[in-house]
Design a protein around this motif. Sequence first.
Motif, PDB file in Angstrom:
ATOM      1  N   ILE A  81       0.199  -1.714   0.005  1.00 54.01           N
ATOM      2  CA  ILE A  81      -0.127   0.086   0.296  1.00 54.01           C
ATOM      3  C   ILE A  81       0.996   1.270  -0.268  1.00 54.01           C
ATOM      4  CG2 ILE A  81      -1.992   1.348   1.330  1.00 54.01           C
ATOM      5  CD1 ILE A  81      -2.219  -1.767   2.282  1.00 54.01           C
ATOM      6  N   CYS A  82       0.546   1.756  -0.932  1.00 49.08           N
ATOM      7  CA  CYS A  82       1.229   3.399  -1.471  1.00 49.08           C
ATOM      8  C   CYS A  82       0.558   4.203  -0.793  1.00 49.08           C
ATOM      9  CB  CYS A  82       1.919   3.639  -2.372  1.00 49.08           C
ATOM     10  SG  CYS A  82       3.232   1.988  -3.079  1.00 49.08           S
ATOM     11  N   VAL A  83       1.525   5.133  -0.004  1.00 48.37           N
ATOM     12  CA  VAL A  83       0.579   6.355  -0.013  1.00 48.37           C
ATOM     13  C   VAL A  83       1.491   7.766  -0.586  1.00 48.37           C
ATOM     14  CG1 VAL A  83      -0.410   7.675   1.812  1.00 48.37           C
ATOM     15  CG2 VAL A  83      -0.030   5.273   2.750  1.00 48.37           C
ATOM     16  N   ILE A  84       0.333   8.828  -0.985  1.00 49.12           N
ATOM     17  CA  ILE A  84       1.010   9.660  -1.841  1.00 49.12           C
ATOM     18  C   ILE A  84       0.477  11.253  -1.614  1.00 49.12           C
ATOM     19  CG2 ILE A  84       2.016   8.623  -3.805  1.00 49.12           C
ATOM     20  CD1 ILE A  84       0.431   9.277  -5.278  1.00 49.12           C
ATOM     21  N   SER A  85       0.513  12.152  -1.711  1.00 45.96           N
ATOM     22  CA  SER A  85       0.119  13.549  -2.590  1.00 45.96           C
ATOM     23  C   SER A  85       0.542  14.019  -3.963  1.00 45.96           C
ATOM     24  CB  SER A  85      -0.155  14.387  -0.813  1.00 45.96           C
ATOM     25  OG  SER A  85       2.099  14.398  -0.924  1.00 45.96           O
ATOM     26  N   TYR A  86      -0.388  14.701  -4.243  1.00 40.99           N
ATOM     27  CA  TYR A  86       0.304  14.890  -5.455  1.00 40.99           C
ATOM     28  C   TYR A  86      -0.644  16.168  -6.166  1.00 40.99           C
ATOM     29  CZ  TYR A  86      -3.850  12.332  -7.569  1.00 40.99           C
ATOM     30  OH  TYR A  86      -5.117  12.612  -7.647  1.00 40.99           O
ATOM     31  N   THR A  87       0.050  16.410  -7.126  1.00 39.04           N
ATOM     32  CA  THR A  87      -0.638  17.798  -7.780  1.00 39.04           C
ATOM     33  C   THR A  87       0.098  17.538  -9.797  1.00 39.04           C
ATOM     34  OG1 THR A  87       0.009  19.185  -6.663  1.00 39.04           O
ATOM     35  CG2 THR A  87      -0.987  19.949  -9.066  1.00 39.04           C
ATOM     36  N   GLY A  88      -1.634  17.415 -10.289  1.00 35.50           N
ATOM     37  CA  GLY A  88      -1.668  16.384 -12.233  1.00 35.50           C
ATOM     38  C   GLY A  88      -1.547  17.866 -12.412  1.00 35.50           C
ATOM     39  N   TYR A  89      -1.072  17.845 -13.834  1.00 36.91           N
ATOM     40  CA  TYR A  89      -0.918  19.132 -14.271  1.00 36.91           C
ATOM     41  C   TYR A  89      -1.207  18.222 -15.988  1.00 36.91           C
ATOM     42  CZ  TYR A  89       1.575  21.558 -10.409  1.00 36.91           C
ATOM     43  OH  TYR A  89       1.519  22.094  -9.112  1.00 36.91           O
ATOM     44  N   LEU A  90      -1.632  19.566 -17.144  1.00 35.92           N
ATOM     45  CA  LEU A  90      -1.509  19.498 -18.621  1.00 35.92           C
ATOM     46  C   LEU A  90       0.367  19.978 -18.430  1.00 35.92           C
ATOM     47  CD1 LEU A  90      -4.916  20.338 -19.143  1.00 35.92           C
ATOM     48  CD2 LEU A  90      -4.026  18.501 -18.540  1.00 35.92           C
ATOM     49  N   THR A  91       0.380  19.878 -19.839  1.00 36.03           N
ATOM     50  CA  THR A  91       1.789  20.439 -20.186  1.00 36.03           C
ATOM     51  C   THR A  91       1.650  22.455 -20.648  1.00 36.03           C
ATOM     52  OG1 THR A  91       1.119  19.678 -22.342  1.00 36.03           O
ATOM     53  CG2 THR A  91       2.542  18.334 -21.811  1.00 36.03           C
ATOM     54  N   ASN A  92       0.321  22.576 -20.243  1.00 38.06           N
ATOM     55  CA  ASN A  92       0.407  24.332 -20.409  1.00 38.06           C
ATOM     56  C   ASN A  92       0.609  25.077 -18.569  1.00 38.06           C
ATOM     57  OD1 ASN A  92      -2.386  23.177 -19.549  1.00 38.06           O
ATOM     58  ND2 ASN A  92      -3.147  24.005 -21.086  1.00 38.06           N
ATOM     59  N   GLY A  93       0.344  23.616 -17.766  1.00 39.46           N
ATOM     60  CA  GLY A  93       0.531  24.046 -16.199  1.00 39.46           C
ATOM     61  C   GLY A  93      -0.807  24.309 -15.704  1.00 39.46           C
ATOM     62  N   GLN A  94      -2.074  23.042 -16.249  1.00 40.30           N
ATOM     63  CA  GLN A  94      -3.357  23.825 -15.829  1.00 40.30           C
ATOM     64  C   GLN A  94      -3.167  23.009 -14.491  1.00 40.30           C
ATOM     65  OE1 GLN A  94      -6.707  24.143 -18.701  1.00 40.30           O
ATOM     66  NE2 GLN A  94      -7.872  23.177 -17.046  1.00 40.30           N
ATOM     67  N   ILE A  95      -3.713  22.426 -13.208  1.00 36.99           N
ATOM     68  CA  ILE A  95      -4.545  21.637 -12.756  1.00 36.99           C
ATOM     69  C   ILE A  95      -5.599  20.718 -12.971  1.00 36.99           C
ATOM     70  CG2 ILE A  95      -4.650  20.817 -10.247  1.00 36.99           C
ATOM     71  CD1 ILE A  95      -2.456  23.617  -9.286  1.00 36.99           C
ATOM     72  N   PHE A  96      -4.981  19.674 -13.483  1.00 36.60           N
ATOM     73  CA  PHE A  96      -6.477  19.027 -13.394  1.00 36.60           C
ATOM     74  C   PHE A  96      -6.669  17.921 -12.432  1.00 36.60           C
ATOM     75  CE2 PHE A  96      -2.943  15.677 -14.994  1.00 36.60           C
ATOM     76  CZ  PHE A  96      -3.522  14.682 -14.377  1.00 36.60           C
TER      77      PHE A  96
END
Length: 182
Positions: A81-96
């Motif tokens: 079981i892995c626990v992460i925090s993350y932010t996902g971006y498109l290549t234009n910098g927009q957070i999705f």
Amino acid sequence: MRSLIFLLLPLISSSYTFHTRSSFLKTFSSGIVAGGLLTSTPANAAPEIFTTSKGVKYAVTKKSTLPTTLGAPTSPQDGDICVISYTGYLTNGQIFDATHSEGKGKDLAFSLGKKQVIDGLDDLLRDIKVGDTVQAIIPPGMAYGSKGVCIEKEGAETECLIKPDQTLVYDVFFKKISLPPP
């Protein structure tokens, strides 16, 4: 650097005579370089880029400071079981997506190798250590591929949060791993 200059000033002022501030800085900075106090790597040097076996590129932006305890796992295995925090971006910098976004506020916990996250995140965690913070570039084939993340609207229209064949960028902090329940 400025505090280092003021700390060393009493040590060097007795052996040198400086007529101007610029002569002091020239003499002092050349002495630091010659004495090896400054490294040859500039502070704004590009980070080292790694590539996983499946093509995810990443840079460690903050190396783990966790102590390595004998026997304690630092890299996960399938089923852990892995626990992460993350932010996902498109290549234009927009957070999705982000674990800290409104309505979430929780870390993401998942079993490695069980198809609970995109393949790129699964692959990435096999290469990094608990406590690392990385920025990863995940190719479309390891993300949402030719489907993207789209919803059909009235008529034949579709609206895509992540367009088909989109490369994604993730900032990931690998918080912890634990063994799965028996």
